[in-house]
Design an enzyme around this catalytic site. Structure first.
Site, PDB file in Angstrom:
ATOM      1  N   SER A 177       0.891  -1.229  -0.195  1.00  0.00           N
ATOM      2  CA  SER A 177      -0.031   0.097   0.069  1.00  0.00           C
ATOM      3  C   SER A 177       0.899   1.307   0.140  1.00  0.00           C
ATOM      4  CB  SER A 177      -1.141  -0.003   1.334  1.00  0.00           C
ATOM      5  OG  SER A 177      -1.982   0.811   1.078  1.00  0.00           O
ATOM      6  N   HIS A 376      -7.389  -6.117   0.466  1.00  0.00           N
ATOM      7  CA  HIS A 376      -6.227  -5.479   1.247  1.00  0.00           C
ATOM      8  C   HIS A 376      -5.476  -5.854   2.165  1.00  0.00           C
ATOM      9  CE1 HIS A 376      -3.854  -1.867   0.186  1.00  0.00           C
ATOM     10  NE2 HIS A 376      -3.698  -1.458   1.207  1.00  0.00           N
TER      11      HIS A 376
END
Length: 404
Positions: A177, A376
């Site tokens: 990320s 995620h």
């Protein structure tokens, strides 16, 4: 059963270990009726932390860098180095808390790598500066940074330090990320660093948000122009930091309660999470960040462009030579890139990752997780992440080494 203390024994210590950021919360949880369902071993692991290397950036931030020099049963020796960098609100613990045999940091050590885990400025492990006080109410300059500065200053400090200690001239980089964001920042602003990487393993690297459907992200983006100013006025320039955020803000009536409920539901109420790991995860997450990091992502969402931080017209002119912030020149990011993503990721939409893949000039592989529900946070905490993702990452690193 695992022990994070294994890491303490394996590392080359430059300073003493300390407790995890949310250790007080974990201890309170264990005393509650809910805490009785967790094992004593898990409870102990949630409170443990690791030893550190101190790295000083060119602008004075003192960062913690953790190391696993070799795997179980191995002896010290020459081996490729790999730097792992965490996402927003996270820390190096993300790559360790699932334990040997499961966590990416340990798996890489067992696979023959010299493993280094960075902590970006402002998180629990990197709240120091040679002159600025992160806890000062009168001078808040410590917190005037975004992931632009993390890429521009923190990553070079980590990389140069690691290569000096390791004795080699290249390393692998793994960024989840925001860890991927800062890699793109570094190599677009300081393209000479591209030559220092064997590979870039981007785990849902955040850059474009054209297809973002995350309600919380879009709501925050609407306030990006006043977010930092308001936060500084309220002495809240550090978000979700070393204070016990969970017990202070994840309560009924808090403005953050919906965020907490959404995040926890998305993380743990699924078949791919081991619920007994809850106190371990919450013992280290969230680890804090500067409010400007959040505001900068908000600017990217509102402007529909991956660009540098927007101060104001006059400051932009002084900093960038233009009234508006320039876009990062991704054509300069020439390190071999291997991009990994999940179709169910609501933080970095797979369509935006594919856009990034079409722009970067040296993408070797784009790897979609086989499980369609991969999201995620599965990159860090899913029970099947080794088979679904980590094995592919190691294979990609081996591939890059063969193509040096």
């Amino acid at each position: 059963m695992f022990r994070l203390v294994i890491f303490v024994a394996a590392c080359v210590a430059l300073a003493a270990a300390r407790r995890s950021p949310n250790a007080d919360y974990v201890e309170d949880l264990m005393k509650s009726p809910e805490g009785s369902r967790f094992s004593d071993n898990i409870n102990e692991d949630a409170l443990l932390d690791v030893v550190i290397h101190n790295v000083v950036t060119s602008d004075g931030y003192i960062l913690e860098l953790h190391r696993i020099p070799h795997g179980r049963g191995d002896t010290p020796g020459d081996r490729p180095a790999v730097l792992l960098v965490h996402g927003l609100l996270s820390s190096s613990a993300d790559y360790l808390i699932m334990g040997p045999g499961n966590a990416l940091g340990y798996l890489l050590a067992d696979a023959g790598y010299d493993v280094w885990l960075g902590n970006a400025r402002g998180n629990y492990y990197s709240r120091q500066h040679i002159s600025l006080n992160p806890d000062s109410i009168l001078n808040k300059d410590f917190w005037r940074f975004s992931w632009d500065q993390i890429g521009l200053y923190d990553l070079p400090a980590f990389i140069d330090y690691i290569l000096k200690i390791n004795g080699q001239d290249k390393l692998h980089y793994i960024g989840h990320s925001q860890g991927g964001t800062s890699f793109l920042v570094l190599n677009s602003l300081r393209p000479e660093y591209n030559e220092k990487f064997i590979s870039f393993q981007g785990l849902a690297p955040a850059s474009f948000f054209d297809n973002n459907e995350n309600t919380m992200f879009n709501t925050l983006a609407n306030y990006e122009s006043i977010l930092e100013t308001t936060a500084f006025a309220l002495n809240a320039q550090e978000i979700f930091g070393s204070q016990d955020f969970i017990t202070r803000h994840c309560v009924e009536g808090s403005i953050f309660n919906n965020f907490c409920q959404s995040a926890l539901s998305g993380l743990f109420n699924r078949e791919y999470y081991n619920s007994t790991m809850l106190p371990v995860i919450l013992g280290h997450t969230p680890a804090g960040a500067a409010i400007r990091q959040v505001a900068h992502y908000g600017q990217v969402i509102r402007s529909n462009s991956f660009r540098r931080y927007n101060y104001n017209a006059l400051t932009n002119l002084r900093e960038y030579g233009s009234l508006t912030p320039p876009e990062y020149n991704l054509s300069l990011v020439t390190a071999p890139a291997y991009l990994h993503y999940g179709l169910a990721d609501r933080q970095v939409d797979y369509r935006d990752l594919l856009k990034l893949a079409n722009i970067l000039p040296n993408v070797v592989k784009v790897n979609q997780a086989e499980r369609e529900t991969f999201n995620h946070f599965d990159f860090l905490w899913a029970m099947d992440v080794k088979e679904v993702m980590y094995d592919d990452i190691v294979a990609s690193m081996r591939h890059a080494e063969l193509n040096l």
